[in-house]
Motif scaffolding. Structure first.
Motif, mmCIF file in Angstrom:
data_model
loop_
_atom_site.group_PDB
_atom_site.id
_atom_site.type_symbol
_atom_site.label_atom_id
_atom_site.label_comp_id
_atom_site.label_asym_id
_atom_site.label_seq_id
_atom_site.Cartn_x
_atom_site.Cartn_y
_atom_site.Cartn_z
ATOM 1 N N LEU A 1 0.827 -1.209 0.000
ATOM 2 C CA LEU A 1 0.000 0.000 0.000
ATOM 3 C C LEU A 1 0.859 1.255 0.000
ATOM 4 O O LEU A 1 0.555 2.232 -0.700
ATOM 5 C CB LEU A 1 -0.914 0.006 1.229
ATOM 6 C CG LEU A 1 -2.081 -0.981 1.249
ATOM 7 C CD1 LEU A 1 -2.841 -0.864 2.565
ATOM 8 C CD2 LEU A 1 -3.016 -0.723 0.076
ATOM 9 N N THR B 1 -4.204 5.799 3.434
ATOM 10 C CA THR B 1 -3.076 4.866 3.405
ATOM 11 C C THR B 1 -2.536 4.634 4.807
ATOM 12 O O THR B 1 -2.302 3.486 5.222
ATOM 13 C CB THR B 1 -1.965 5.405 2.492
ATOM 14 O OG1 THR B 1 -2.444 5.481 1.136
ATOM 15 C CG2 THR B 1 -0.740 4.499 2.531
ATOM 16 N N ALA C 1 -5.020 2.515 6.848
ATOM 17 C CA ALA C 1 -5.027 1.121 6.411
ATOM 18 C C ALA C 1 -3.773 0.391 6.884
ATOM 19 O O ALA C 1 -3.836 -0.773 7.283
ATOM 20 C CB ALA C 1 -5.137 1.050 4.887
ATOM 21 N N LEU D 1 -9.038 0.029 3.649
ATOM 22 C CA LEU D 1 -8.160 -0.657 2.698
ATOM 23 C C LEU D 1 -8.515 -0.323 1.259
ATOM 24 O O LEU D 1 -7.632 -0.007 0.448
ATOM 25 C CB LEU D 1 -8.231 -2.172 2.933
ATOM 26 C CG LEU D 1 -7.379 -3.034 1.986
ATOM 27 C CD1 LEU D 1 -5.909 -2.672 2.125
ATOM 28 C CD2 LEU D 1 -7.606 -4.516 2.276
ATOM 29 N N ALA E 1 -7.498 3.112 0.355
ATOM 30 C CA ALA E 1 -6.046 3.206 0.234
ATOM 31 C C ALA E 1 -5.559 2.638 -1.089
ATOM 32 O O ALA E 1 -4.453 2.966 -1.528
ATOM 33 C CB ALA E 1 -5.373 2.466 1.391
ATOM 34 N N VAL E 2 -6.366 1.789 -1.710
ATOM 35 C CA VAL E 2 -6.022 1.248 -3.031
ATOM 36 C C VAL E 2 -6.600 2.113 -4.151
ATOM 37 O O VAL E 2 -5.905 2.441 -5.126
ATOM 38 C CB VAL E 2 -6.537 -0.202 -3.169
ATOM 39 C CG1 VAL E 2 -6.346 -0.709 -4.602
ATOM 40 C CG2 VAL E 2 -5.809 -1.117 -2.194
#
Length: 253
Positions: free
Chosen positions: A144, A208, A211, A226, A229-230
């Motif tokens: 990440l 980010t 997460a 999560l 963050a992606v």
């Protein structure tokens, strides 16, 4: 990506890595700077407003995310210096895949960023920090962080191509600082004024950092960040990667 483009990009990557041998001080500074920030905020400045539990457990994942936002000036300076020295014009006159120069530069930066993460995690371990979640969570957190770095890197490359001159990089680099410090890297949004906490919570870097804390099992961390963050870095990449390649392709036309 074709085999020709991969070969050209690898050639440009080796060119960028060769700079490390000529400028070792800059490499060392880039690796040591996040360690200095960690020690300064952890032991000198203090902090941790609104943080429950051990501040060190909250701070180190935040510093890992902060490190991925900072340090873009080296890549931006390299791009603008090549522009002004005519190096990129010579490359573009060769039978080389469009954008291979930029891919090579980004690959070298990502390698340095991975090294910085290893150094900072090692320093954190030396200070007694132990990430929870096991090896899988650690690899996921590093993934990440590097994804966020990759997105920030292509924003920096695009801005460097727009700025065009090394002396303009410093002015553009100032824009990175609000992204870093208007986040939850150092303090919890709940301890901030309402409007500021909202800004911080919307910051892609905050997603980010949160997460990564969740993967490391930091007590009191919100779950469910999560996907954000992606998706945030992927959205930034989808916007700025083609912009940078297109800008590069239009140079000297």
């Amino acid at each position: 990506m074709s085999a020709h483009a991969v070969t050209d990009s690898w050639t440009m990557t080796r060119r960028e890595l060769a700079r490390w041998g000529r400028q070792p001080v800059q490499l060392v500074v880039n690796l040591v700077f996040p360690v200095m920030l960690l020690l300064m905020f952890g032991y000198l400045v203090g902090g941790g407003r609104g943080v429950s539990g051990e501040y060190r457990d909250y701070l180190i994942p935040g510093m890992l995310a902060l490190t991925m936002a900072f340090g873009l000036e080296g890549t931006m300076l390299a791009v603008t210096q090549d522009l002004n020295k005519g190096v990129i014009d010579r490359f573009r006159s060769m039978p080389m895949a469009n954008g291979a120069v930029l891919v090579g530069r980004s690959a070298a930066d990502m390698l340095q960023s991975a090294m910085a993460l290893v150094v900072l995690i090692g320093v954190g371990a030396a200070l007694g920090w132990r990430p929870g979640g096991g090896p899988t969570a650690l690899l996921g957190a590093v993934g990440l962080l590097l994804l966020f770095r990759f997105a920030m890197l292509w924003i920096g490359i695009h801005l460097a191509l727009v700025a065009g001159k090394p002396e303009m990089v410093q002015a553009v680099q100032i824009l990175v600082w609000p992204v870093g410090f208007l986040s939850n890297a150092l303090a919890a949004p709940g301890s901030m004024p309402g409007w500021l906490g909202t800004v911080v919570e919307w910051n892609p870097m905050s997603h980010t950092a949160t997460a990564v804390r969740d993967l490391f099992g930091v007590p009191g961390t919100e779950s469910g960040h999560l996907w954000a963050a992606v998706l945030w870095p992927l959205a930034l990449l989808a916007a700025f990667f083609p912009l940078a390649v297109r800008r590069f392709g239009r140079l000297s036309r």
